[in-house]
Scaffold this active site. Structure first.
Site, PDB file in Angstrom:
ATOM      1  N   TYR A 148      -1.095 -28.647   6.475  1.00 40.55           N
ATOM      2  CA  TYR A 148      -1.651 -30.373   6.938  1.00 40.55           C
ATOM      3  C   TYR A 148      -3.366 -29.971   7.277  1.00 40.55           C
ATOM      4  CZ  TYR A 148       2.717 -30.320   9.594  1.00 40.55           C
ATOM      5  OH  TYR A 148       3.851 -30.780  10.074  1.00 40.55           O
TER       6      TYR A 148
ATOM      7  N   LYS B 114       6.617 -18.816   0.751  1.00 41.81           N
ATOM      8  CA  LYS B 114       7.429 -18.187  -0.543  1.00 41.81           C
ATOM      9  C   LYS B 114       6.002 -17.804  -1.520  1.00 41.81           C
ATOM     10  CE  LYS B 114       9.313 -21.051  -2.774  1.00 41.81           C
ATOM     11  NZ  LYS B 114      11.162 -20.543  -2.264  1.00 41.81           N
TER      12      LYS B 114
ATOM     13  N   ASP C  31      13.033 -20.328   1.263  1.00 42.32           N
ATOM     14  CA  ASP C  31      14.174 -21.352   1.496  1.00 42.32           C
ATOM     15  C   ASP C  31      15.509 -20.236   1.804  1.00 42.32           C
ATOM     16  OD1 ASP C  31      13.429 -19.576  -0.678  1.00 42.32           O
ATOM     17  OD2 ASP C  31      14.508 -20.343  -2.197  1.00 42.32           O
TER      18      ASP C  31
ATOM     19  N   ASP D  20       7.522 -26.247  10.903  1.00 45.74           N
ATOM     20  CA  ASP D  20       7.989 -27.708  11.015  1.00 45.74           C
ATOM     21  C   ASP D  20       9.261 -27.899  10.798  1.00 45.74           C
ATOM     22  OD1 ASP D  20       7.496 -29.793  11.956  1.00 45.74           O
ATOM     23  OD2 ASP D  20       7.421 -31.317   9.648  1.00 45.74           O
TER      24      ASP D  20
ATOM     25  N   ASP E  10      13.048 -27.572  13.317  1.00 47.21           N
ATOM     26  CA  ASP E  10      13.994 -29.475  13.356  1.00 47.21           C
ATOM     27  C   ASP E  10      15.153 -28.270  12.418  1.00 47.21           C
ATOM     28  OD1 ASP E  10      12.158 -30.862  13.685  1.00 47.21           O
ATOM     29  OD2 ASP E  10      12.978 -32.536  12.453  1.00 47.21           O
TER      30      ASP E  10
HETATM   31  C1  IPM Z   1       6.257 -31.714  15.571  1.00 42.32           C
HETATM   32  C2  IPM Z   1       5.754 -33.160  14.630  1.00 42.32           C
HETATM   33  C3  IPM Z   1       4.317 -32.899  14.290  1.00 42.32           C
HETATM   34  C4  IPM Z   1       4.257 -31.990  13.250  1.00 42.32           C
HETATM   35  C5  IPM Z   1       4.169 -34.111  13.507  1.00 42.32           C
HETATM   36  C6  IPM Z   1       4.190 -35.513  14.498  1.00 42.32           C
HETATM   37  C7  IPM Z   1       2.122 -34.080  13.524  1.00 42.32           C
HETATM   38  O1  IPM Z   1       6.844 -32.976  13.126  1.00 42.32           O
HETATM   39  O2  IPM Z   1       5.439 -31.152  15.927  1.00 42.32           O
HETATM   40  O3  IPM Z   1       7.023 -30.910  14.757  1.00 42.32           O
HETATM   41  O4  IPM Z   1       4.432 -32.693  11.897  1.00 42.32           O
HETATM   42  O5  IPM Z   1       3.419 -31.535  13.226  1.00 42.32           O
HETATM   43 MG    MG Z   2       8.296 -31.228  13.129  1.00 44.04          MG
END
Ligand code: IPM
Ligand code: MG
Length: 356
Positions: free
Chosen positions: A141, A192, A225, A249, A253
């Site tokens: 990032y 990884k 993975d 990240d 999710d």
């Molecule tokens: C998160 C989001 C952010 C990230 C984006 C909005 C920059 O996806 O906080 O998970 O990738 O960190």
């Molecule tokens: Mg995210």
């Protein structure tokens, strides 16, 4: 003594869900002697529209001066074609870096009332309680060099750099090991290391710190993975998952859906002790449902609860807010993401009703 909470509602559903968290603060001020003063500032696309900048210097200065920051969501199609450094998301990355909140705690907790809301069978998610510790201010990032280069003749080259120092790895690993003390004592570190030098360094540094200072932590290593696969195969094998910025990240999710909805997951970003924390739902701005009053405010309210616990000195009220969310779900209140018809306000009201 009064503490200060800075709200950054942002874009899309951000303002709608943050408004419900504000009501929770007001209720706790009135009914539980919380004594938190609330400030608000423009952030993300909303700030770009007003000032041309996703986060103004004055807002960053406030964020570093208050006790805690609660963010809503950033981004949307309107700003998707902006150059990278002036996108709403760039404002968020700038804020995380400026506040030096290097450890992002993302609990993936399955509330009892939602055990059937997941796409996985109840037996795999019932009682699920995973805590992601995601590195937040380093890795790909932020790594340099980065950019899109023109190579001529219609050919272009996009570059990002994954880079970690041992200090960056050790400080986030320490957070995971400290948190493990209050949990099962198990930490799984995901990287990884089979293809990335930064991943190999990650694995080595995490193991070294564990051996030197946390011999009681049961540490395992897993390729990221495989971790993604194991999360849907047998998620309850995990307690704390320690991982880098990008894998964190993605994996968080994925884990969110085990709990029924992305709309349920809060997060806390913390840095050195005594510095303000940044609290944000892990969901995005959901432009498709923005402005309809249909968003689930639970992730925002649960993020506020994490703020009460880690920055505002009221873990007792954090427990109460979490119990209130659980009770509202037990009572059958469901927003659209959970298969129901309750509005953002209805869900907020149901939670407030538990905090009278
Ligand atoms: C998160 C989001 C952010 C990230 C984006 C909005 C920059 O996806 O906080 O998970 O990738 O960190
Ligand atoms: Mg995210």
């Amino acid at each position: 003594m009064t503490k200060t909470l800075l709200l950054l509602p942002g874009d899309g559903i951000g303002p709608e869900v943050t408004a419900e968290s504000r009501r929770v603060v007001e209720r706790l001020n009135a009914a539980a002697g919380l004594g938190v003063e609330v400030e608000e500032a423009l952030f993300g696309g909303a700030a770009i529209d007003a000032t041309g900048d996703p986060i103004e210097a004055a807002t960053i200065a406030r964020a570093k001066a208050v006790d805690a920051v609660l963010m809503g969501a950033v981004g949307g199609p309107k700003w998707a074609n902006q150059p990278f450094d002036t996108r709403p998301e760039a404002g968020l990355l700038k804020l995380r870096a400026a506040m030096q909140v290097f450890a992002n705690l993302r609990p993936a907790l399955c509330f009892p009332a939602l055990a059937d809301a997941s796409t996985l069978k109840r037996e795999h998610v019932e009682g699920l309680n995973i805590l992601f510790v995601r590195e937040l201010t380093g890795g790909v990032y932020f790594g340099e060099p980065r950019g899109i280069e023109d190579l001529g003749g219609g050919e272009r080259r996009g570059v990002n750099t994954q880079v970690y120092t041992s200090t960056e790895i050790r400080r986030v690993a320490r957070v995971a090991f400290e948190l493990a003390k209050g949990r099962s004592g198990k930490v799984c570190s995901a990287e990884k290391s089979n293809v990335m030098e930064s991943g190999l360094l990650w694995k080595q540094e995490v193991q070294k710190l564990r051996d030197a200072e946390y011999p009681h932590v049961e540490l395992s290593h897993m390729l990221a993975d495989n971790a993604a696969m194991q999360l849907v195969k047998a998620p309850k094998q995990f307690d704390i998952i320690l991982t880098d910025n990008l894998f964190g990240d993605i994996l968080s999710d994925e884990a969110a859906m085990l709990t029924g909805s992305l709309g349920m997951l809060p997060s806390a970003a913390i840095g050195e002790a005594g510095k303000p924390g940044l609290y944000e739902p892990i969901h995005g701005s959901a432009p498709d449902i923005a402005g309809q009053g249909a968003a689930n405010p639970c992730a925002s309210i649960l993020s506020l609860a994490m703020g009460l616990r880690y920055s505002l000195g009221r873990p007792d009220l954090a427990d109460r807010v979490e119990a209130a969310v659980s009770a509202a779900l037990d009572a059958g209140v469901r927003t659209r993401d959970l298969g129901g018809t309750a509005t953002t306000r209805d869900m907020g009201e149901a939670i407030l009703a538990q905090l009278a």
